[in-house]
Enzyme design. Structure first.
Site, PDB file in Angstrom:
ATOM      1  N   ASP A  58       3.540  -3.561   0.532  1.00 46.30           N
ATOM      2  CA  ASP A  58       5.025  -2.767   0.859  1.00 46.30           C
ATOM      3  C   ASP A  58       5.197  -1.704  -0.116  1.00 46.30           C
ATOM      4  O   ASP A  58       4.327  -1.307  -1.125  1.00 46.30           O
ATOM      5  CB  ASP A  58       6.199  -3.958   0.271  1.00 46.30           C
ATOM      6  N   ASP A  60       7.594   0.631  -2.402  1.00 42.91           N
ATOM      7  CA  ASP A  60       8.999   0.529  -2.990  1.00 42.91           C
ATOM      8  C   ASP A  60       9.347   2.018  -3.585  1.00 42.91           C
ATOM      9  O   ASP A  60       8.310   2.699  -3.791  1.00 42.91           O
ATOM     10  CB  ASP A  60       8.987  -0.395  -4.192  1.00 42.91           C
ATOM     11  N   ASP A 153       6.950  -4.454 -15.537  1.00 44.57           N
ATOM     12  CA  ASP A 153       6.261  -5.422 -16.259  1.00 44.57           C
ATOM     13  C   ASP A 153       4.954  -5.016 -16.979  1.00 44.57           C
ATOM     14  O   ASP A 153       4.534  -5.080 -17.882  1.00 44.57           O
ATOM     15  CB  ASP A 153       6.129  -6.696 -15.336  1.00 44.57           C
TER      16      ASP A 153
END
Ligand code: ATP
Ligand code: MG
Length: 449
Positions: A58, A60, A153
């Site tokens: 995907d 983002d 992260d």
């Protein structure tokens, strides 16, 4: 908060990312934001994957436009999220996530919660909340592009692609770690894993799917804190487990889960059964090994099947122990299965319908193994039959005594293939109508015509 370093900007001609690799909707969205004076970056996994020459799952987008401004710019925009306020742009064939740059907070923080101009009169939602252990509950403070990158992260997930000049921006050590194949947490591993224990599973997922190594300090802290995984939200853990098993590298993922102690925190049931027994662990790894190459093929196993492959042997073994105490076989399986689901769902919320399918795959094994076969056509028309047969095949790889049964069923369905589900549904409706008619007839009071 993680300290920012001088960002590294890699110009277009020095990296491999081209707009041809991107979804046209993403490119158009980036351009529209940019031409309206906003910063517009592709961020996260898609930049990582395009740099590696992989197809991103995907795209983002991160921007300095606020949610309200995004909404005004795109007619197909819906604002969603309680923990994070973000925009979803709905296209015919995809949904793009557009997120305003955010940052991590420090406890004394009093800065803008970002929604202020839009919610002046209303009581403010808390912009940052952690529980007493330091786990993030609400995290919704807007920030700069650097701050946004550093709240992510891993270093390899903190890279950005800037539509303004087609450059790649590295705010940490993402590019270097990408080249070396390292999964490294941004900031202090103790703090970052405590804020969100799901990051431990993500580390395992990326290491397994990208054949990367988890960097030493990140790995050591992950092992230290592995038992805290059970504090994470069970629904989020289920989502992660789903990704972990279905990505085609469930075997290395399972090994990392076991070595780190995450498996014990997630699935105490399985950990008890494994009981540090290497032969059992190898047995399960061999099973997963044979499923991984099926990813993306028409025979791609479902999650219920993966769970059957992983938990089936322990459930079957405990059910057999119970059966030996005098309880009928199907009842022993029911009871063991209910215990398994109850315990597992406390940590990972496996949906009921997945549980039912898993139970059915295991429940059909006795009928499939039975010789001589009874009512084979009825069995072969059960919705879970093909998965149950695949499970029997899997078992026959280590238990050759099941091979004859698996072969028998394979040749049976070749000669009389199971009917398709439409045909079955029609038959079910017809038989329900017949039953209703019979009941109606029986209910008629005596003496009436
Ligand atoms: P995938 O290829 O599975 O989509 P991804 O890295 O894009 O991998 P997503 O879950 O789509 O993973 O998340 C998008 C980005 O959001 C990540 O790359 C990361 O920068 C950030 N992110 C996601 N989850 C977390 C988290 N728990 N903590 C911090 N940052 C996160
Ligand atoms: Mg992604």
């Amino acid at each position: 908060m993680v300290k920012a370093m001088e960002p590294l900007v890699i110009p277009r001609k020095e990296h491999r990312i081209s707009r041809k690799q991107m979804s046209p909707n993403a490119v158009r969205t980036l351009y529209r934001l940019h031409s309206n004076g906003f910063i517009a970056y592709l961020v996260g996994g898609c930049v990582r994957d395009m740099l590696l020459g992989r197809k991103p799952k995907d795209f983002d987008i991160a921007t300095d436009a606020r949610p309200g401004q995004i909404k005004r710019l795109f007619r197909n925009c819906r604002l969603i999220g309680r923990r994070f306020r973000l925009a979803h742009l709905h296209f015919q064939d995809e949904i793009l996530e557009v997120c305003t740059f955010r940052r991590s907070a420090v406890p004394s923080d009093t800065r803008d919660d970002g929604d202020a101009p839009e919610t002046d009169q209303k009581p403010r939602r808390p912009w940052h909340l952690t529980n007493e252990d330091g786990m993030i509950l609400v995290d919704n403070i807007f920030g700069t592009p650097e701050e946004d990158a550093l709240r992510r992260d891993f270093t390899i997930n903190a890279l950005a692609y800037n539509i303004a000049d087609f450059s790649v921006i590295d705010f940490s050590t993402g590019l270097q770690d990408l080249q070396q194949g390292l999964i490294r947490l941004i900031g202090d591993p103790q703090v970052r894993f405590t804020e969100d224990p799901v990051r431990m599973l993500r580390a395992v997922r990326f290491a397994a799917s990208h054949k990367f190594v988890i960097e030493t300090a990140t790995w050591e802290k992950l092992c230290d804190l592995s038992s805290t995984i059970s504090r994470a939200n069970p629904a989020r853990l289920y989502e992660e487990i789903q990704k972990l098993f279905l990505l085609g590298s469930s075997r290395p993922a399972f090994s990392l889960l076991r070595q780190s102690g995450l498996l014990a925190g997630l699935f105490p049931w399985l950990d008890r059964w494994l009981d540090n027994n290497l032969a059992r662990a190898t047995f399960l790894e061999t099973r997963l090994d044979s499923l991984d190459p099926l990813r993306g093929s028409p025979d791609q196993p479902s999650l219920a099947f993966f769970l059957a492959a992983l938990f089936g042997p322990s459930i079957e073994e405990l059910a057999l122990d119970l059966h030996r105490t005098g309880i009928p076989h199907h009842q022993a399986l029911d009871q063991t299965f209910a215990d398994f689901m109850k315990e597992t769902c406390e940590t990972v919320s496996v949906p009921g319908k997945i549980g039912i399918r898993l139970r059915a795959i295991l429940g059909l094994q006795a009928s499939l193994k039975r010789m001589p076969k009874r009512r084979p056509a009825v069995i072969a028309n059960r919705p879970e039959f093909l998965e149950a047969l695949a499970y029997l095949r899997l078992s026959s790889e280590t238990h050759s005594e099941y091979r004859a049964s698996a072969d028998w069923w394979s040749s049976f369905i070749t000669n009389s293939p199971p009917r398709d589900s439409e045909e079955q549904a029609e038959e079910q409706t017809a038989s329900k109508t017949r039953r209703k008619r019979r009941r109606k007839y029986r209910r008629r009071p005596k003496g009436t015509a």
